[in-house]
Design an enzyme around this catalytic site. Structure first.
Site, PDB file in Angstrom:
ATOM      1  N   GLY A  20       0.853  -1.331  -0.056  1.00  0.00           N
ATOM      2  CA  GLY A  20      -0.171  -0.061   0.082  1.00  0.00           C
ATOM      3  C   GLY A  20       0.867   1.082   0.010  1.00  0.00           C
ATOM      4  O   GLY A  20       0.307   2.222   0.284  1.00  0.00           O
ATOM      5  N   ASN A  22       1.670   3.094  -2.504  1.00  0.00           N
ATOM      6  CA  ASN A  22       0.720   3.884  -3.389  1.00  0.00           C
ATOM      7  C   ASN A  22      -0.243   4.558  -2.885  1.00  0.00           C
ATOM      8  O   ASN A  22      -0.601   5.633  -3.028  1.00  0.00           O
ATOM      9  CB  ASN A  22       0.418   3.330  -4.827  1.00  0.00           C
ATOM     10  CG  ASN A  22       1.431   3.232  -5.693  1.00  0.00           C
ATOM     11  OD1 ASN A  22       1.944   4.095  -6.239  1.00  0.00           O
ATOM     12  ND2 ASN A  22       1.986   2.222  -6.224  1.00  0.00           N
ATOM     13  N   ARG A  73     -15.306 -15.294  -9.473  1.00  0.00           N
ATOM     14  CA  ARG A  73     -14.704 -14.142  -9.571  1.00  0.00           C
ATOM     15  C   ARG A  73     -15.745 -13.245  -9.547  1.00  0.00           C
ATOM     16  O   ARG A  73     -15.509 -12.152  -8.958  1.00  0.00           O
ATOM     17  CB  ARG A  73     -13.896 -13.982 -10.887  1.00  0.00           C
ATOM     18  CG  ARG A  73     -13.006 -12.811 -11.250  1.00  0.00           C
ATOM     19  CD  ARG A  73     -12.302 -12.796 -12.384  1.00  0.00           C
ATOM     20  NE  ARG A  73     -11.210 -13.948 -12.482  1.00  0.00           N
ATOM     21  CZ  ARG A  73     -10.254 -13.946 -11.858  1.00  0.00           C
ATOM     22  NH1 ARG A  73      -9.707 -12.938 -10.974  1.00  0.00           N
ATOM     23  NH2 ARG A  73      -9.323 -15.121 -12.136  1.00  0.00           N
ATOM     24  N   MET A  98      -4.016  -7.181  -6.532  1.00  0.00           N
ATOM     25  CA  MET A  98      -3.557  -8.522  -7.554  1.00  0.00           C
ATOM     26  C   MET A  98      -4.732  -9.372  -7.919  1.00  0.00           C
ATOM     27  O   MET A  98      -4.453 -10.752  -7.743  1.00  0.00           O
ATOM     28  CB  MET A  98      -2.421  -9.201  -6.581  1.00  0.00           C
ATOM     29  CG  MET A  98      -1.461  -8.161  -5.972  1.00  0.00           C
ATOM     30  SD  MET A  98      -0.503  -7.412  -7.734  1.00  0.00           S
ATOM     31  CE  MET A  98       0.378  -9.058  -8.161  1.00  0.00           C
ATOM     32  N   ILE A 100      -7.592 -10.372 -10.910  1.00  0.00           N
ATOM     33  CA  ILE A 100      -7.937 -10.078 -12.267  1.00  0.00           C
ATOM     34  C   ILE A 100      -9.564  -9.651 -12.064  1.00  0.00           C
ATOM     35  O   ILE A 100     -10.220 -10.431 -11.410  1.00  0.00           O
ATOM     36  CB  ILE A 100      -7.944 -10.953 -13.352  1.00  0.00           C
ATOM     37  CG1 ILE A 100      -6.426 -10.988 -13.471  1.00  0.00           C
ATOM     38  CG2 ILE A 100      -8.650 -10.683 -14.523  1.00  0.00           C
ATOM     39  CD1 ILE A 100      -5.975 -12.241 -14.429  1.00  0.00           C
ATOM     40  N   ASN A 115      -5.524   2.347 -12.810  1.00  0.00           N
ATOM     41  CA  ASN A 115      -4.597   1.310 -12.340  1.00  0.00           C
ATOM     42  C   ASN A 115      -3.297   2.080 -12.457  1.00  0.00           C
ATOM     43  O   ASN A 115      -3.208   2.745 -13.357  1.00  0.00           O
ATOM     44  CB  ASN A 115      -4.628  -0.055 -13.214  1.00  0.00           C
ATOM     45  CG  ASN A 115      -3.867  -0.928 -12.395  1.00  0.00           C
ATOM     46  OD1 ASN A 115      -3.533  -1.142 -11.341  1.00  0.00           O
ATOM     47  ND2 ASN A 115      -3.099  -1.882 -13.495  1.00  0.00           N
ATOM     48  N   HIS A 117       0.662   0.578 -13.296  1.00  0.00           N
ATOM     49  CA  HIS A 117       1.219  -0.807 -13.707  1.00  0.00           C
ATOM     50  C   HIS A 117       2.888  -0.636 -13.685  1.00  0.00           C
ATOM     51  O   HIS A 117       3.041   0.426 -14.607  1.00  0.00           O
ATOM     52  CB  HIS A 117       0.559  -1.370 -15.118  1.00  0.00           C
ATOM     53  CG  HIS A 117       1.261  -2.569 -15.432  1.00  0.00           C
ATOM     54  ND1 HIS A 117       1.167  -3.868 -14.589  1.00  0.00           N
ATOM     55  CD2 HIS A 117       2.267  -2.819 -16.254  1.00  0.00           C
ATOM     56  CE1 HIS A 117       1.767  -4.762 -15.394  1.00  0.00           C
ATOM     57  NE2 HIS A 117       2.508  -4.303 -16.188  1.00  0.00           N
ATOM     58  N   SER A 144       3.160   3.129 -15.442  1.00  0.00           N
ATOM     59  CA  SER A 144       1.998   3.652 -16.290  1.00  0.00           C
ATOM     60  C   SER A 144       0.747   3.911 -15.540  1.00  0.00           C
ATOM     61  O   SER A 144       0.471   2.658 -14.974  1.00  0.00           O
ATOM     62  CB  SER A 144       1.859   2.838 -17.504  1.00  0.00           C
ATOM     63  OG  SER A 144       2.687   2.562 -18.113  1.00  0.00           O
ATOM     64  N   GLU A 151      -9.090  -5.991 -21.386  1.00  0.00           N
ATOM     65  CA  GLU A 151      -7.713  -6.652 -21.442  1.00  0.00           C
ATOM     66  C   GLU A 151      -6.683  -6.577 -20.328  1.00  0.00           C
ATOM     67  O   GLU A 151      -6.666  -4.979 -20.055  1.00  0.00           O
ATOM     68  CB  GLU A 151      -7.021  -6.329 -22.802  1.00  0.00           C
ATOM     69  CG  GLU A 151      -6.313  -7.340 -23.352  1.00  0.00           C
ATOM     70  CD  GLU A 151      -5.498  -6.876 -24.611  1.00  0.00           C
ATOM     71  OE1 GLU A 151      -4.472  -7.035 -24.631  1.00  0.00           O
ATOM     72  OE2 GLU A 151      -6.252  -6.167 -25.449  1.00  0.00           O
ATOM     73  N   LEU A 152      -6.179  -7.179 -19.696  1.00  0.00           N
ATOM     74  CA  LEU A 152      -5.283  -7.071 -18.558  1.00  0.00           C
ATOM     75  C   LEU A 152      -4.337  -6.064 -18.836  1.00  0.00           C
ATOM     76  O   LEU A 152      -3.541  -6.112 -19.988  1.00  0.00           O
ATOM     77  CB  LEU A 152      -4.589  -8.424 -18.067  1.00  0.00           C
ATOM     78  CG  LEU A 152      -3.868  -8.466 -16.933  1.00  0.00           C
ATOM     79  CD1 LEU A 152      -4.357  -8.225 -15.593  1.00  0.00           C
ATOM     80  CD2 LEU A 152      -3.071  -9.778 -16.778  1.00  0.00           C
ATOM     81  N   ASP A 153      -4.025  -5.103 -18.073  1.00  0.00           N
ATOM     82  CA  ASP A 153      -3.320  -4.153 -18.179  1.00  0.00           C
ATOM     83  C   ASP A 153      -3.083  -3.483 -19.508  1.00  0.00           C
ATOM     84  O   ASP A 153      -2.059  -3.112 -20.091  1.00  0.00           O
ATOM     85  CB  ASP A 153      -1.631  -4.648 -17.645  1.00  0.00           C
ATOM     86  CG  ASP A 153      -1.457  -5.217 -16.435  1.00  0.00           C
ATOM     87  OD1 ASP A 153      -2.021  -4.705 -15.462  1.00  0.00           O
ATOM     88  OD2 ASP A 153      -1.011  -6.079 -16.422  1.00  0.00           O
TER      89      ASP A 153
HETATM   90  C1  GRF Z   1       3.280  -1.196  -7.763  1.00  0.00           C
HETATM   91  O1  GRF Z   1       4.562  -1.345  -8.044  1.00  0.00           O
HETATM   92  C2  GRF Z   1       2.276  -1.189  -8.895  1.00  0.00           C
HETATM   93  O2  GRF Z   1       2.651  -0.652 -10.040  1.00  0.00           O
HETATM   94  C3  GRF Z   1       1.832  -2.437  -8.950  1.00  0.00           C
HETATM   95  O3  GRF Z   1       2.013  -3.193  -7.712  1.00  0.00           O
HETATM   96  C4  GRF Z   1       2.942  -2.219  -6.703  1.00  0.00           C
HETATM   97  C5  GRF Z   1       2.010  -1.862  -5.590  1.00  0.00           C
HETATM   98  O4  GRF Z   1       2.821  -1.372  -4.634  1.00  0.00           O
HETATM   99  N1  GRF Z   1       0.411  -2.890  -9.333  1.00  0.00           N
HETATM  100  P1  GRF Z   1       2.280  -0.969  -3.277  1.00  0.00           P
HETATM  101  O5  GRF Z   1       1.376  -1.884  -2.593  1.00  0.00           O
HETATM  102  O6  GRF Z   1       1.450   0.382  -3.527  1.00  0.00           O
HETATM  103  O7  GRF Z   1       3.175  -0.406  -2.456  1.00  0.00           O
END
Ligand code: GRF
Length: 227
Positions: A20, A22, A73, A98, A100, A115, A117, A144, A151-153
């Site tokens: 977490g 981000n 899902r 994490m 889909i 998102n 990525h 990004s 479609e994924l990512d």
């Molecule tokens: C990040 O690098 C993001 O791009 C990817 O997973 C990581 C998450 O990191 N999707 P955090 O949990 O925010 O530290």
């Protein structure tokens, strides 16, 4: 966390699975008055996700919805929808989430699901992006922020951040460098959405009411390219 009310206040629900960091960058940007936003809830599919502790510390309501408790899902996604919808968020933020997502979930939050990525999309969708950059001897790698499509990512990219890859860099080194820039571009993308500079109609991103033809590029700590 006291709710800050600003003209550009945008409400968020953040989905996480892990550290977490981000999420923390978004919380910090709000607390430092760099981002006019409110995180209405944090949802994790893992009860052990460290990001849940970050949310609790910031007085943000948390929800654990363990995907293993649901037969499909779709059922898992529906449980998230039941938490998210009453909150009426402007944006649903995937931050290291994490799982889909089902077609139904993506359609339900069309235009407001974003998102981050860890690659310069369309390069390296999926996992192990840092090792792939090393294996391919890339000199530039990055991250990004993009709207989510089926479609994924995939889906249109708002901002990409570049980092230099040194010959000595391990995948772990790249992950740290990438996280560092993600912590800048994710709050920035949300801010541009809050300021109504960025919008998405399901096909095309608009920046300042003009189609964004190429992703904005974050390099050396600033946005270097606009259209
Ligand atoms: C990040 O690098 C993001 O791009 C990817 O997973 C990581 C998450 O990191 N999707 P955090 O949990 O925010 O530290």
């Amino acid at each position: 966390m006291a709710t800050k009310v600003f003209p550009n206040n945008v409400s968020l629900v953040v989905l996480i699975s892990g550290d977490g960091s981000n999420l923390q960058a978004i919380i910090d940007a709000i607390n430092n008055d760099q981002l006019e936003a409110e995180v209405k809830a944090v949802i994790s599919n893992r009860s052990t996700a460290h990001g849940l502790k970050r949310a609790v510390k910031a007085n943000i309501p948390t929800h654990v919805i363990d995907h293993k408790d649901y037969p499909t899902r779709e059922a898992f996604d529906q449980a998230m929808i039941q938490i998210i919808d009453p909150l009426q968020p402007d944006l649903i933020i995937l931050a290291g989430f994490m799982r889909i997502l089902s077609e139904h979930f993506i359609n339900h939050y069309q235009h407001r699901l974003i998102n981050v990525h860890p690659s310069l999309l369309p390069k390296y969708k999926g996992l192990n992006t840092h090792q792939q950059a090393i294996d391919n001897k890339d000199s530039i790698h990055g991250s990004s922020v993009h709207f989510v499509s089926h479609e994924l990512d995939s889906g249109p990219v708002v901002i990409q951040a570049e980092i230099a890859v040194l010959k000595t860099d391990s995948a772990k080194d790249l992950a740290a460098k990438v996280l560092n820039v993600e912590h800048k571009i994710y709050p920035l993308a949300i801010k541009m959405f809050a300021q109504k500079r960025i919008s998405f109609d399901g096909k095309q991103i608009q920046l300042d009411n003009k189609p964004l033809k190429k992703p904005l590029r974050w390099k050396n700590d600033k946005l270097t390219e606009i259209n």
